[in-house]
Design an enzyme around this catalytic site. Structure first.
Site, PDB file in Angstrom:
ATOM      1  N   ASN A 107     -13.843 -28.321  39.532  1.00 14.74           N
ATOM      2  CA  ASN A 107     -15.014 -27.667  40.233  1.00 14.74           C
ATOM      3  C   ASN A 107     -15.233 -26.476  39.524  1.00 14.74           C
ATOM      4  OD1 ASN A 107     -13.856 -25.489  41.532  1.00 14.74           O
ATOM      5  ND2 ASN A 107     -12.894 -26.969  42.935  1.00 14.74           N
ATOM      6  N   ASN A 152      -8.773 -31.672  53.148  1.00 12.15           N
ATOM      7  CA  ASN A 152      -9.254 -33.127  52.594  1.00 12.15           C
ATOM      8  C   ASN A 152      -8.463 -34.230  52.797  1.00 12.15           C
ATOM      9  OD1 ASN A 152     -10.152 -30.652  50.212  1.00 12.15           O
ATOM     10  ND2 ASN A 152     -11.559 -31.801  51.145  1.00 12.15           N
ATOM     11  N   ARG A 179      -6.324 -35.539  42.284  1.00 11.09           N
ATOM     12  CA  ARG A 179      -5.836 -35.164  43.669  1.00 11.09           C
ATOM     13  C   ARG A 179      -5.449 -36.826  44.275  1.00 11.09           C
ATOM     14  NH1 ARG A 179      -8.989 -31.145  47.415  1.00 11.09           N
ATOM     15  NH2 ARG A 179      -6.826 -31.570  48.473  1.00 11.09           N
ATOM     16  N   ARG A 227     -18.545 -35.325  45.840  1.00 14.27           N
ATOM     17  CA  ARG A 227     -17.100 -35.890  46.015  1.00 14.27           C
ATOM     18  C   ARG A 227     -16.948 -37.140  46.801  1.00 14.27           C
ATOM     19  NH1 ARG A 227     -12.970 -32.213  45.193  1.00 14.27           N
ATOM     20  NH2 ARG A 227     -13.671 -30.786  43.392  1.00 14.27           N
ATOM     21  N   HIS A 287     -18.176 -29.168  48.430  1.00 16.05           N
ATOM     22  CA  HIS A 287     -17.768 -30.102  49.577  1.00 16.05           C
ATOM     23  C   HIS A 287     -18.838 -29.460  50.453  1.00 16.05           C
ATOM     24  CE1 HIS A 287     -13.382 -30.917  48.414  1.00 16.05           C
ATOM     25  NE2 HIS A 287     -14.239 -32.171  48.516  1.00 16.05           N
ATOM     26  N   ALA A 317      -9.601 -21.687  43.237  1.00 15.42           N
ATOM     27  CA  ALA A 317      -9.426 -23.036  43.272  1.00 15.42           C
ATOM     28  C   ALA A 317     -10.751 -23.811  43.932  1.00 15.42           C
ATOM     29  CB  ALA A 317      -8.067 -23.761  43.943  1.00 15.42           C
ATOM     30  N   CYS A 333     -10.842 -24.852  54.223  1.00 18.11           N
ATOM     31  CA  CYS A 333     -10.078 -25.914  53.378  1.00 18.11           C
ATOM     32  C   CYS A 333      -8.537 -25.836  53.446  1.00 18.11           C
ATOM     33  CB  CYS A 333     -10.406 -25.550  51.769  1.00 18.11           C
ATOM     34  SG  CYS A 333     -12.139 -25.357  51.452  1.00 18.11           S
TER      35      CYS A 333
HETATM   36  N1  ARG Z   1      -9.593 -27.402  44.203  1.00  9.55           N
HETATM   37  C1  ARG Z   1      -9.784 -28.424  45.374  1.00  9.55           C
HETATM   38  C2  ARG Z   1     -10.806 -29.300  44.881  1.00  9.55           C
HETATM   39  O1  ARG Z   1     -11.521 -29.168  44.016  1.00  9.55           O
HETATM   40  C3  ARG Z   1     -10.263 -27.402  46.447  1.00  9.55           C
HETATM   41  C4  ARG Z   1     -10.729 -28.186  47.570  1.00  9.55           C
HETATM   42  C5  ARG Z   1     -11.271 -27.453  48.604  1.00  9.55           C
HETATM   43  N2  ARG Z   1     -11.163 -28.062  49.809  1.00  9.55           N
HETATM   44  C6  ARG Z   1     -12.376 -28.040  50.635  1.00  9.55           C
HETATM   45  N3  ARG Z   1     -12.208 -28.777  51.761  1.00  9.55           N
HETATM   46  N4  ARG Z   1     -13.550 -27.614  50.117  1.00  9.55           N
HETATM   47  O2  ARG Z   1     -10.535 -30.501  45.331  1.00  9.55           O
END
Ligand code: ARG
Length: 267
Positions: A14, A63, A82, A129, A158, A246, A252
């Site tokens: 991201n 997530n 992931r 996503r 997200h 991140a 999150c």
């Molecule tokens: N680095 C993670 C990703 O890009 C961050 C996730 C953040 N989670 C969220 N629920 N927004 O997937």
């Protein structure tokens, strides 16, 4: 929550992530611990999922999946970096009394990062996503109404980076993360909306954890906190800069297991 033992910026999936801008390990640990303690102070009881080496983003437990009563719909991540988390979260849910089901076939679905109940409706972010079709299939499976919202800005990839239900009829949001149609859907279906300014959205103001009337966010969101106080909430700020690297913040880093305060099914 998942302890940040193996957390780091090991890849970029991201716009916030840059492997050249590494997170500071002791600072990240301290920030995670402070968020944990703020949640406990707000009245939450925390369960931990063991972290796994090589899965640096596993700290972002929002997530892991979508919780509905005793059911957990396990995520299927868009990015292969992931996807290794899925088996760990699936095992945890199975071992802790949840009835698990998989994401719809051929659909990406990133759990409570993209699917949030406000009242009796599941607001569902798609395009970056999660897939719109998967959200509809999950809604049919659970017997709940789904309102898909297209996420048009890569920084708000997200739904939980730009939208946070507070109660069954109120939410925090950053309107520019949605197209005109999505903005209309939000306005037509949620009567009390607190819009955040761009600079605070950039500080992850919308990525808030709601525990009763307490709303915990990253630092750097003073306008939102003033609006929350005016609306009768108790905002709390805790520094989360190492996780913003991140693309994540307070919300999150958590997954509400007993249902969000805003979800009609738990009230
Ligand atoms: N680095 C993670 C990703 O890009 C961050 C996730 C953040 N989670 C969220 N629920 N927004 O997937």
């Amino acid at each position: 929550m998942c302890p940040p033992d193996y957390y780091g910026i090991h890849y970029s999936i991201n716009p916030w992530m840059d492997v050249a801008r590494q997170s500071d390990r002791p600072v990240a640990l301290d920030q995670w611990r402070r968020l944990h303690d703020a949640l406990v102070a707000a009245g939450a009881r925390i369960s931990l999922v063991p972290p796994a080496e090589g899965l640096p983003d596993m700290v972002f437990t929002a997530n892991a999946g979508l919780i509905y009563q005793n059911r957990a719909v396990i995520s299927h991540f868009r990015h292969e970096q992931r996807q290794g988390e899925e088996q760990h979260f699936r095992r945890w849910f199975n071992e802790h009394g949840f009835e698990t089901s998989e994401s719809p076939v051929d659909c990406c679905f990133e759990g409570a990062g993209d699917a949030l109940f406000c009242g009796d409706t599941l607001f569902a972010g798609y395009r970056q996503r999660s897939d719109a079709l998967g959200h509809q299939k999950i809604g049919a499976r659970l017997g709940v109404r789904v309102l898909p919202l297209e996420l048009v800005n890569a920084h708000y990839y997200h739904l939980d980076t730009c939208f946070c239900p507070l109660t069954a009829d109120s939410a925090i949001w950053f309107p520019a993360a949605f197209d005109d149609y999505g903005q209309r859907v939000v306005r037509d279906n949620i009567s009390q909306l607190i819009a955040v300014a761009e600079e605070e959205a950039h500080s992850f103001a919308c990525n808030a954890v709601v525990v009763g009337r307490t709303v915990i966010t990253n630092t750097g969101c003073p306008k939102l906190h003033a609006d929350l106080r005016a609306a009768g909430f108790t905002p709390a700020a805790t520094p989360l800069s190492e996780f913003v690297k991140a693309g994540g913040s307070a919300k999150c880093l958590t997954l509400r297991l007993d249902g969000e305060d805003a979800a009609a099914w738990r009230i």
